[in-house]
Design an enzyme around this catalytic site. Structure first.
Site, PDB file in Angstrom:
ATOM      1  CB  SER A  66      17.148  -9.671  -9.947  1.00 18.11           C
ATOM      2  OG  SER A  66      15.795  -9.770  -9.566  1.00 18.11           O
TER       3      SER A  66
HETATM    4  N1  SAM Z   1      13.174  -5.801  -8.452  1.00 14.99           N
HETATM    5  C1  SAM Z   1      13.771  -6.092  -7.183  1.00 14.99           C
HETATM    6  C2  SAM Z   1      15.101  -5.434  -6.988  1.00 14.99           C
HETATM    7  O1  SAM Z   1      15.570  -4.721  -7.891  1.00 14.99           O
HETATM    8  O2  SAM Z   1      15.670  -5.602  -5.906  1.00 14.99           O
HETATM    9  C3  SAM Z   1      13.844  -7.574  -6.885  1.00 14.99           C
HETATM   10  C4  SAM Z   1      12.535  -8.119  -6.576  1.00 14.99           C
HETATM   11  S1  SAM Z   1      12.450  -9.610  -5.683  1.00 14.99           S
HETATM   12  C5  SAM Z   1      13.146 -10.759  -6.782  1.00 14.99           C
HETATM   13  C6  SAM Z   1      10.673  -9.846  -5.832  1.00 14.99           C
HETATM   14  C7  SAM Z   1       9.867  -8.872  -4.999  1.00 14.99           C
HETATM   15  O3  SAM Z   1       8.494  -9.003  -5.359  1.00 14.99           O
HETATM   16  C8  SAM Z   1       9.938  -9.123  -3.504  1.00 14.99           C
HETATM   17  O4  SAM Z   1      10.408  -7.993  -2.850  1.00 14.99           O
HETATM   18  C9  SAM Z   1       8.493  -9.431  -3.107  1.00 14.99           C
HETATM   19  O5  SAM Z   1       8.134  -8.968  -1.826  1.00 14.99           O
HETATM   20  C10 SAM Z   1       7.725  -8.705  -4.212  1.00 14.99           C
HETATM   21  N2  SAM Z   1       6.343  -9.152  -4.430  1.00 14.99           N
HETATM   22  C11 SAM Z   1       5.844 -10.415  -4.435  1.00 14.99           C
HETATM   23  N3  SAM Z   1       4.534 -10.397  -4.714  1.00 14.99           N
HETATM   24  C12 SAM Z   1       4.194  -9.098  -4.900  1.00 14.99           C
HETATM   25  C13 SAM Z   1       2.973  -8.425  -5.215  1.00 14.99           C
HETATM   26  N4  SAM Z   1       1.817  -9.094  -5.405  1.00 14.99           N
HETATM   27  N5  SAM Z   1       2.995  -7.088  -5.327  1.00 14.99           N
HETATM   28  C14 SAM Z   1       4.144  -6.388  -5.153  1.00 14.99           C
HETATM   29  N6  SAM Z   1       5.326  -6.964  -4.836  1.00 14.99           N
HETATM   30  C15 SAM Z   1       5.347  -8.306  -4.725  1.00 14.99           C
END
Ligand code: SAM
Length: 226
Positions: A66
């Site tokens: 993000s």
């Molecule tokens: N917080 C992260 C960082 O600091 O880099 C950015 C996160 S990215 C915008 C969103 C993440 O959510 C992705 O890596 C995706 O694989 C994960 N994601 C999506 N659905 C999910 C779920 N049900 N459980 C865990 N992770 C999930």
């Protein structure tokens, strides 16, 4: 090769001053944490020079780290608590979890993608962030074993606040979550008091979809954009 955490110090200080403070993030603990955590260590090698720019960046597997402002804003909305536990859903690169590790006593973080979960775990170890506990799995169901949490952050867009996450909040706990569909979402804070939940804050945002049991199916997510 291990990441050199001491690099890019001036860019990091500028990022906090121009992208966070100037836009109204004034929580001193959040600002200090973001001055300290080496964001470039969470970014693929060829993009590390861009780590402190005012934008999200790709981290592989169709996912992103993000924008720094969003990490700062969500951390402030979570209301740091040095004695509390925080759950993050969507570890991604691990950067948000690393920032939270300086703001809460314990951090629990879940990532759906096995490779991203492994990469983040490697960086946590490399940087000696011992209060982060991470696992691969469906975070839309939370992590019941260590509940309740003083704060829960979801870093992917959800159709609605998942009930298991609301249930895993401590009394007076905060769930910070982007809610909405592909064309647009709002970043909301849900607080719980004596079994009642209410939404206290909301601004427009754009996130990748939350998958899993309480997240978006691929078909429904794409349908909203058609
Ligand atoms: N917080 C992260 C960082 O600091 O880099 C950015 C996160 S990215 C915008 C969103 C993440 O959510 C992705 O890596 C995706 O694989 C994960 N994601 C999506 N659905 C999910 C779920 N049900 N459980 C865990 N992770 C999930």
């Amino acid at each position: 090769m291990p990441c050199d955490a001491s690099e890019f110090l001036q860019q990091r200080l500028d990022m906090v001053a121009y992208q966070l403070e100037r836009r109204g993030i004034h929580d001193e603990n959040v600002l200090a944490a973001m001055r300290q955590v080496p964001r470039h260590c969470f970014i693929p090698g060829q993009l590390q020079d861009m780590a402190y720019e005012d934008r999200p960046l790709p981290i592989g597997y169709g996912q992103t780290i993000s924008q720094p402002y969003m990490v700062g804003l969500m951390s402030a909305m979570a209301q740091p608590d040095p004695e509390g536990a925080v759950l993050e859903v969507g570890t991604g690169s691990g950067y948000q979890a690393a920032v939270l590790s300086l703001l809460f006593k314990q951090v629990f973080t879940i990532e759906l993608n096995q490779e991203l979960a492994r990469n983040a775990e490697r960086v946590f170890v490399e940087l000696g962030l011992q209060n982060i506990h991470s696992k691969q799995g469906d975070g839309s169901c939370g992590w019941e074993e260590f509940a309740p949490y003083q704060a829960i952050l979801v870093t992917a867009a959800s159709p609605r606040p998942p009930q298991p996450l609301l249930d895993q909040l401590a009394d007076n706990g905060r769930l910070v979550i982007p809610v909405g569909s592909k064309p647009g979402q709002t970043l909301q804070t849900w607080t719980t008091r004596q079994g009642f939940f209410h939404c206290t804050y909301s601004i427009p945002v754009v996130f990748v979809p939350l998958r899993g049991k309480y997240g978006w199916s691929e078909v429904d997510w794409e349908w909203y954009d058609s």
